[in-house]
Design an enzyme around this catalytic site. Structure first.
Site, PDB file in Angstrom:
ATOM      1  N   LYS A 197      24.105   4.333  -7.316  1.00 12.08           N
ATOM      2  CA  LYS A 197      22.930   4.705  -8.124  1.00 12.08           C
ATOM      3  C   LYS A 197      22.762   3.722  -9.281  1.00 12.08           C
ATOM      4  O   LYS A 197      23.698   2.980  -9.619  1.00 12.08           O
ATOM      5  CB  LYS A 197      23.119   6.130  -8.659  1.00 12.08           C
ATOM      6  CG  LYS A 197      24.311   6.270  -9.609  1.00 12.08           C
ATOM      7  CD  LYS A 197      24.568   7.724 -10.009  1.00 12.08           C
ATOM      8  CE  LYS A 197      25.789   7.834 -10.912  1.00 12.08           C
ATOM      9  NZ  LYS A 197      26.145   9.230 -11.202  1.00 12.08           N
TER      10      LYS A 197
ATOM     11  N   TYR B 291      19.642 -11.062 -39.158  1.00 10.98           N
ATOM     12  CA  TYR B 291      18.919 -10.093 -39.979  1.00 10.98           C
ATOM     13  C   TYR B 291      19.842  -9.354 -40.943  1.00 10.98           C
ATOM     14  O   TYR B 291      20.950  -8.958 -40.576  1.00 10.98           O
ATOM     15  CB  TYR B 291      18.233  -9.057 -39.084  1.00 10.98           C
ATOM     16  CG  TYR B 291      17.100  -9.602 -38.262  1.00 10.98           C
ATOM     17  CD1 TYR B 291      16.060 -10.320 -38.858  1.00 10.98           C
ATOM     18  CD2 TYR B 291      17.061  -9.407 -36.893  1.00 10.98           C
ATOM     19  CE1 TYR B 291      15.013 -10.811 -38.092  1.00 10.98           C
ATOM     20  CE2 TYR B 291      16.024  -9.892 -36.122  1.00 10.98           C
ATOM     21  CZ  TYR B 291      14.994 -10.601 -36.726  1.00 10.98           C
ATOM     22  OH  TYR B 291      13.976 -11.086 -35.964  1.00 10.98           O
TER      23      TYR B 291
HETATM   24  C1  PLP Z   1      27.581   9.158 -10.822  1.00 10.63           C
HETATM   25  C2  PLP Z   1      28.195  10.191  -9.952  1.00 10.63           C
HETATM   26  C3  PLP Z   1      29.399   9.927  -9.273  1.00 10.63           C
HETATM   27  C4  PLP Z   1      30.231   8.690  -9.520  1.00 10.63           C
HETATM   28  O1  PLP Z   1      30.956   8.853 -10.726  1.00 10.63           O
HETATM   29  P1  PLP Z   1      32.054   7.792 -11.190  1.00 10.63           P
HETATM   30  O2  PLP Z   1      32.683   8.443 -12.365  1.00 10.63           O
HETATM   31  O3  PLP Z   1      31.310   6.550 -11.548  1.00 10.63           O
HETATM   32  O4  PLP Z   1      32.980   7.593 -10.053  1.00 10.63           O
HETATM   33  C5  PLP Z   1      29.838  10.859  -8.367  1.00 10.63           C
HETATM   34  N1  PLP Z   1      29.158  12.009  -8.142  1.00 10.63           N
HETATM   35  C6  PLP Z   1      28.031  12.310  -8.796  1.00 10.63           C
HETATM   36  C7  PLP Z   1      27.328  13.590  -8.499  1.00 10.63           C
HETATM   37  C8  PLP Z   1      27.506  11.421  -9.727  1.00 10.63           C
HETATM   38  O5  PLP Z   1      26.378  11.734 -10.386  1.00 10.63           O
END
Ligand code: PLP
Length: 372
Positions: free
Chosen positions: A36, A262
């Site tokens: 994702k 800045y």
């Molecule tokens: C993002 C996510 C993961 C992965 O989590 P990590 O801590 O990066 O391994 C797994 N399951 C769900 C439902 C998520 O939203």
């Protein structure tokens, strides 16, 4: 040196090898690589292919659109998408054989209604403590009964039951696993026979064996970073896949007492050399890391001098001999002597997840390794 002035360099061999190593560690029948958010900023399609080459047999995304992007790139592996807009139309996901992670009865009805020739593959998400989007325990009975009915009528097949952990503490996670186990029993009593039961993301997959079930959903660890910022990834032999780098755009020799960037929050305390690096908060460089975050130049580590601006920041390199075009590494694999994403997380008072995922703006990806 040739190439761009600023880039996210991703080592696809690191991603592939990390998955190989993670499969050894977890030993589950199935491993889902979570890609994702553009694979946590690493590039979704390339990272997904590298993870599959390492033996991941599932891909996980939040949005259906992220799954569709993978299908459009020709990726055929099973995909699960679990976070949907209100009233989301599941037709495209069903047509592209993306499993739907569902958290409510209305979503279940919508998924069933989207059936084409085959039953729609769904995975029911159970609330077990995180207070986000699973089906709450008081609705399990109704949801499982309706799901079984829709299975019998050929509208859906419940391929999985899953949940997600808080990582608040091992005790909290064990308690959530117990709730999940109760959910699995109730689903079984309702006649559901899910092939995949899963609750662990990277943290629990690596530290809580009883949370592994049939599949683990690995995100941050795939990219070679620790889920808890404690060096676990390195101890397991995982390698950070991302290097963020730019080049010096200007060099200036200044006297003592010169204000920098800045608000002049940094002043030189001696005659020194200042270099300009053309990356700023538009690229996702945290302004909060002003005067704190480390960068590597010419084999040494320096701190950002003054405020991170929208397009640039300054580094005081003392008497180091530098020229325009020299490489500046913000973070990468600390085993090569450069700062880690975790160092940036500390400097910005956040977590490595946010450091890598927030990158964007004018940055481009480059890739090394991989099959192509
Ligand atoms: C993002 C996510 C993961 C992965 O989590 P990590 O801590 O990066 O391994 C797994 N399951 C769900 C439902 C998520 O939203």
């Amino acid at each position: 040196m040739s190439g761009r002035f600023r880039e996210i360099l991703v080592d696809l061999d690191a991603i592939r090898e990390n998955v190989v190593r993670l499969r050894e560690v977890v030993g589950t029948p199935h491993v889902m690589a979570v890609v994702k958010a553009d694979a946590y900023g690493h590039g979704a399609v390339e990272s997904a292919k590298a993870a599959l080459a390492g033996g991941a047999d599932w891909l996980g995304v939040a949005d259906i659109s992220e799954g569709l992007q993978l299908r459009a790139a020709g990726i055929e592996a099973p995909i699960l998408a679990w976070l949907h807009d209100p009233g989301e139309d599941f037709a495209e996901a069903v047509a592209e054989r993306i499993d739907l992670g569902l958290s409510s009865l209305p979503q279940l009805e919508a998924a069933a209604a989207a059936r084409l020739d085959e039953p729609v593959a769904v995975q029911l998400k159970l609330e077990t403590g995180l207070s986000r989007n699973g089906i709450p325990e008081e609705q399990w009975e109704a949801a499982f009964a309706r799901a079984r009915e829709l299975e019998r009528s050929g509208h859906i097949v419940v391929r999985g039951l899953f949940s997600h952990l808080s990582n608040a503490s091992p005790e909290d996670d064990r308690a959530a696993v117990a709730v999940f186990t109760r959910g699995l029993e109730r689903a079984d009593a309702a006649g559901l026979r899910p092939e995949l039961r899963h609750i662990a993301a990277s943290a629990a997959a690596l530290t809580l064996p009883e949370a592994r079930f049939d599949l683990v959903r690995l995100g941050i660890a795939v990219y070679g970073l620790s889920p808890s910022g404690d060096g676990l990834a390195q101890r397991l032999g995982l390698r950070p896949a991302m290097t963020l780098r730019g080049r010096i755009a200007a060099v200036r020799r200044v006297p003592a007492g010169k204000g920098v960037s800045y608000d002049y929050t940094y002043r030189t305390d001696r005659e020194t050399t200042l270099v300009l690096v053309p990356l700023g908060y538009a690229e996702g460089i945290p302004r909060h890391a002003s005067n704190r975050a480390p960068v590597a130049i010419g084999g040494s580590t320096f701190r950002i001098a003054g405020r991170v601006a929208m397009d640039q920041f300054v580094v005081d390199v003392g008497d180091l001999d530098v020229t325009v075009g020299d490489e500046v590494v913000l973070f990468g694999d600390p085993a090569t002597g450069v700062p880690a994403a975790d160092d940036w997380a500390d400097a910005a008072e956040t977590i490595n997840y946010e450091i890598v995922t927030r990158l964007g703006g004018r940055l481009k990806h480059s890739y090394v390794g991989g099959a192509q």
